[in-house]
Design a protein around this motif. Structure first.
Motif, PDB file in Angstrom:
ATOM      1  N   UNK A 173       0.800  -1.218   0.000  1.00 49.71           N
ATOM      2  CA  UNK A 173       0.000   0.000   0.000  1.00 49.71           C
ATOM      3  C   UNK A 173       0.836   1.272   0.000  1.00 49.71           C
ATOM      4  N   UNK A 174       2.094   1.212   0.443  1.00 49.53           N
ATOM      5  CA  UNK A 174       2.952   2.406   0.418  1.00 49.53           C
ATOM      6  C   UNK A 174       3.847   2.441  -0.821  1.00 49.53           C
ATOM      7  N   UNK A 175       3.700   1.473  -1.718  1.00 47.67           N
ATOM      8  CA  UNK A 175       4.563   1.418  -2.890  1.00 47.67           C
ATOM      9  C   UNK A 175       4.074   2.371  -3.971  1.00 47.67           C
ATOM     10  N   UNK A 176       5.028   2.923  -4.721  1.00 47.78           N
ATOM     11  CA  UNK A 176       4.708   3.921  -5.738  1.00 47.78           C
ATOM     12  C   UNK A 176       4.970   3.452  -7.165  1.00 47.78           C
ATOM     13  N   UNK A 177       5.781   2.425  -7.357  1.00 47.79           N
ATOM     14  CA  UNK A 177       6.062   1.906  -8.696  1.00 47.79           C
ATOM     15  C   UNK A 177       6.285   0.402  -8.623  1.00 47.79           C
ATOM     16  N   UNK A 178       6.389  -0.220  -9.785  1.00 43.46           N
ATOM     17  CA  UNK A 178       6.674  -1.651  -9.847  1.00 43.46           C
ATOM     18  C   UNK A 178       8.036  -1.967  -9.252  1.00 43.46           C
ATOM     19  N   UNK A 179       8.954  -1.002  -9.278  1.00 43.31           N
ATOM     20  CA  UNK A 179      10.295  -1.246  -8.758  1.00 43.31           C
ATOM     21  C   UNK A 179      10.283  -1.513  -7.257  1.00 43.31           C
ATOM     22  N   UNK A 180       9.301  -0.973  -6.544  1.00 48.09           N
ATOM     23  CA  UNK A 180       9.218  -1.198  -5.103  1.00 48.09           C
ATOM     24  C   UNK A 180       8.858  -2.641  -4.764  1.00 48.09           C
ATOM     25  N   UNK A 181       8.215  -3.325  -5.700  1.00 48.35           N
ATOM     26  CA  UNK A 181       7.762  -4.686  -5.413  1.00 48.35           C
ATOM     27  C   UNK A 181       8.312  -5.711  -6.397  1.00 48.35           C
ATOM     28  N   UNK A 182       9.203  -5.298  -7.281  1.00 50.35           N
ATOM     29  CA  UNK A 182       9.718  -6.176  -8.332  1.00 50.35           C
ATOM     30  C   UNK A 182      10.329  -7.461  -7.764  1.00 50.35           C
ATOM     31  N   UNK A 183      11.252  -7.333  -6.803  1.00 50.62           N
ATOM     32  CA  UNK A 183      11.912  -8.518  -6.253  1.00 50.62           C
ATOM     33  C   UNK A 183      10.935  -9.397  -5.481  1.00 50.62           C
ATOM     34  N   UNK A 184      10.025  -8.770  -4.739  1.00 48.29           N
ATOM     35  CA  UNK A 184       9.043  -9.541  -3.977  1.00 48.29           C
ATOM     36  C   UNK A 184       8.178 -10.393  -4.898  1.00 48.29           C
ATOM     37  N   UNK A 185       7.816  -9.825  -6.040  1.00 44.90           N
ATOM     38  CA  UNK A 185       6.956 -10.552  -6.973  1.00 44.90           C
ATOM     39  C   UNK A 185       7.728 -11.629  -7.720  1.00 44.90           C
ATOM     40  N   UNK A 186       8.838 -11.259  -8.341  1.00 44.20           N
ATOM     41  CA  UNK A 186       9.521 -12.232  -9.204  1.00 44.20           C
ATOM     42  C   UNK A 186      10.191 -13.361  -8.414  1.00 44.20           C
TER      43      UNK A 186
END
Length: 405
Positions: A264-277
């Protein structure tokens, strides 16, 4: 269709909302939400001084190009203020495109993947029994997924449990400076497993339960909590720990099978890229207002789908009905949509400003087929409610150390 004018409104029908209205030469307009709770006027300045002058005269249909212009064309990328500004313009442009096409936005995104959008409600209690009574109220209203939060014995305030049982909207005007709350992990650990144990004993296994840690634990503490909650089969554990260092979630993931959600505090895909992939989470909770709008969230969802991660957009009351509508159009057209957080459509004052046709039926949102996002904004009504400076709380450990809120 050239953009002729962009207006920015700040209204406070119990809490602050920043609304953007993009108007084209033929009078067609679209709406976007730019609210960043506690930093609203920073977004207003960013929009009025830096974004609006760059967009007058541009083609309102060029959504992707304008998105890239506002993101790539700015050396100082990312961040909540920038991305909320980008998001509001993006939502408004999708709203315009839908109105011109005579179609709801979800049709432009590929059409329906489901007939309605599953929600989870909040059950917040002053103790365990009160929380469970609130769960029963949610079940009686038709909800099949419910987030459980209870006050922690020994602490004056607890996240998710409203002071003096006030409504979310009532609290904002009473916080001209950041309130401070105490935190104790030891006291929290004594409560939470007992809360879910009693919830399962009372309601069985047919209701989905969720819980929000709100990033108050270290990774190894989060791992321990996830392990303790495994017998109670949560739909997900939200914000178990801060993830500015995305590697934190490797620790949690390696110790528990409890599903994890964050974003919820993320602003771009880069904030969650590693968590997702790296498949360290199960649900990504980015919000359209804070992460770049419909254009950005559609791309994040497609990326997440490759790695079996579902979407569960943030649904806090500091996101206006415009953002909620944007989520609904994304949710109904996204294959890997998981579930939507829901805290209601706002108070009575808010509902006189933001008009929409979304319906709550048996724990789901049903969308009408109105062109665009399906939300309108009453400017004159909004003028009645002036901005009030307000802040989210800060958190400190019992010894006074500043902690994560």
């Amino acid at each position: 269709m050239k953009i002729k004018e962009i207006k920015v409104f700040v209204t406070n029908p119990g809490r602050n909302f920043v609304t953007v209205k993009v108007i084209t030469e033929d009078g067609t307009y679209g709406l976007g939400d730019a609210t960043v709770n506690g930093r609203e006027l920073a977004v207003v300045t960013y929009l009025e001084e830096h974004v609006v002058p760059c967009l007058i005269g541009r083609d309102a249909h060029s959504i992707e190009d304008i998105w890239q212009y506002l993101y790539r064309g700015v050396y100082w990328r990312r961040g909540a203020i920038t991305m909320a500004s980008v998001a509001a313009i993006d939502m408004a442009l999708w709203d315009i495109k839908g109105k011109v096409a005579g179609l709801p936005v979800y049709q432009l995104l590929g059409g329906k993947c489901r007939h309605g959008i599953n929600l989870y409600a909040h059950a917040n209690g002053v103790d365990i029994d009160d929380t469970l009574d609130k769960v029963q109220e949610c079940i009686d209203q038709g909800f099949k997924a419910i987030r459980l939060q209870s006050a922690i014995p020994g602490l004056k305030e607890t996240y998710g449990v409203l002071a003096d049982k006030k409504d979310y909207f009532e609290l904002q005007g009473t916080r001209p400076l950041p309130p401070e709350q105490e935190w104790s992990t030891a006291k929290y650990f004594k409560l939470v497993p007992e809360l879910f144990k009693k919830a399962r004993e009372r309601f069985g296994d047919d209701i989905e339960f969720l819980h929000d840690v709100h990033s108050r634990l270290t990774p190894i503490e989060s791992a321990r909590l996830g392990k303790m909650l495994e017998p109670y089969n949560l739909l997900f554990l939200e914000d178990a720990s801060m993830a500015e260092n995305q590697g934190n979630y490797k620790i949690i993931r390696h110790h528990t099978s409890t599903p994890l959600a964050i974003g919820e505090t993320y602003n771009t895909v880069w904030d969650c890229k590693d968590l997702i992939q790296n498949q360290l989470i199960d649900y990504i909770r980015v919000a359209a207002t804070h992460a770049g709008g419909i254009t950005a969230l559609k791309k994040i969802a497609s990326f997440a789908d490759i790695y079996n991660v579902r979407t569960a957009p943030h649904g806090a009351p500091d996101l206006s009905p415009i953002c909620f509508a944007a989520h609904m159009h994304l949710n109904i057209s996204t294959t890997n949509f998981g579930i939507q957080e829901f805290v209601g459509f706002g108070n009575a004052q808010s509902q006189t400003i933001f008009k929409h046709g979304m319906r709550l039926e048996n724990g789901m949102i049903m969308l009408e087929d109105a062109p665009g996002l399906g939300v309108d904004f009453d400017e004159k009504e909004a003028e009645k409610y002036e901005y009030k400076r307000s802040y989210l709380p800060v958190s400190r450990l019992e010894d006074g150390t500043l902690w994560h809120w």
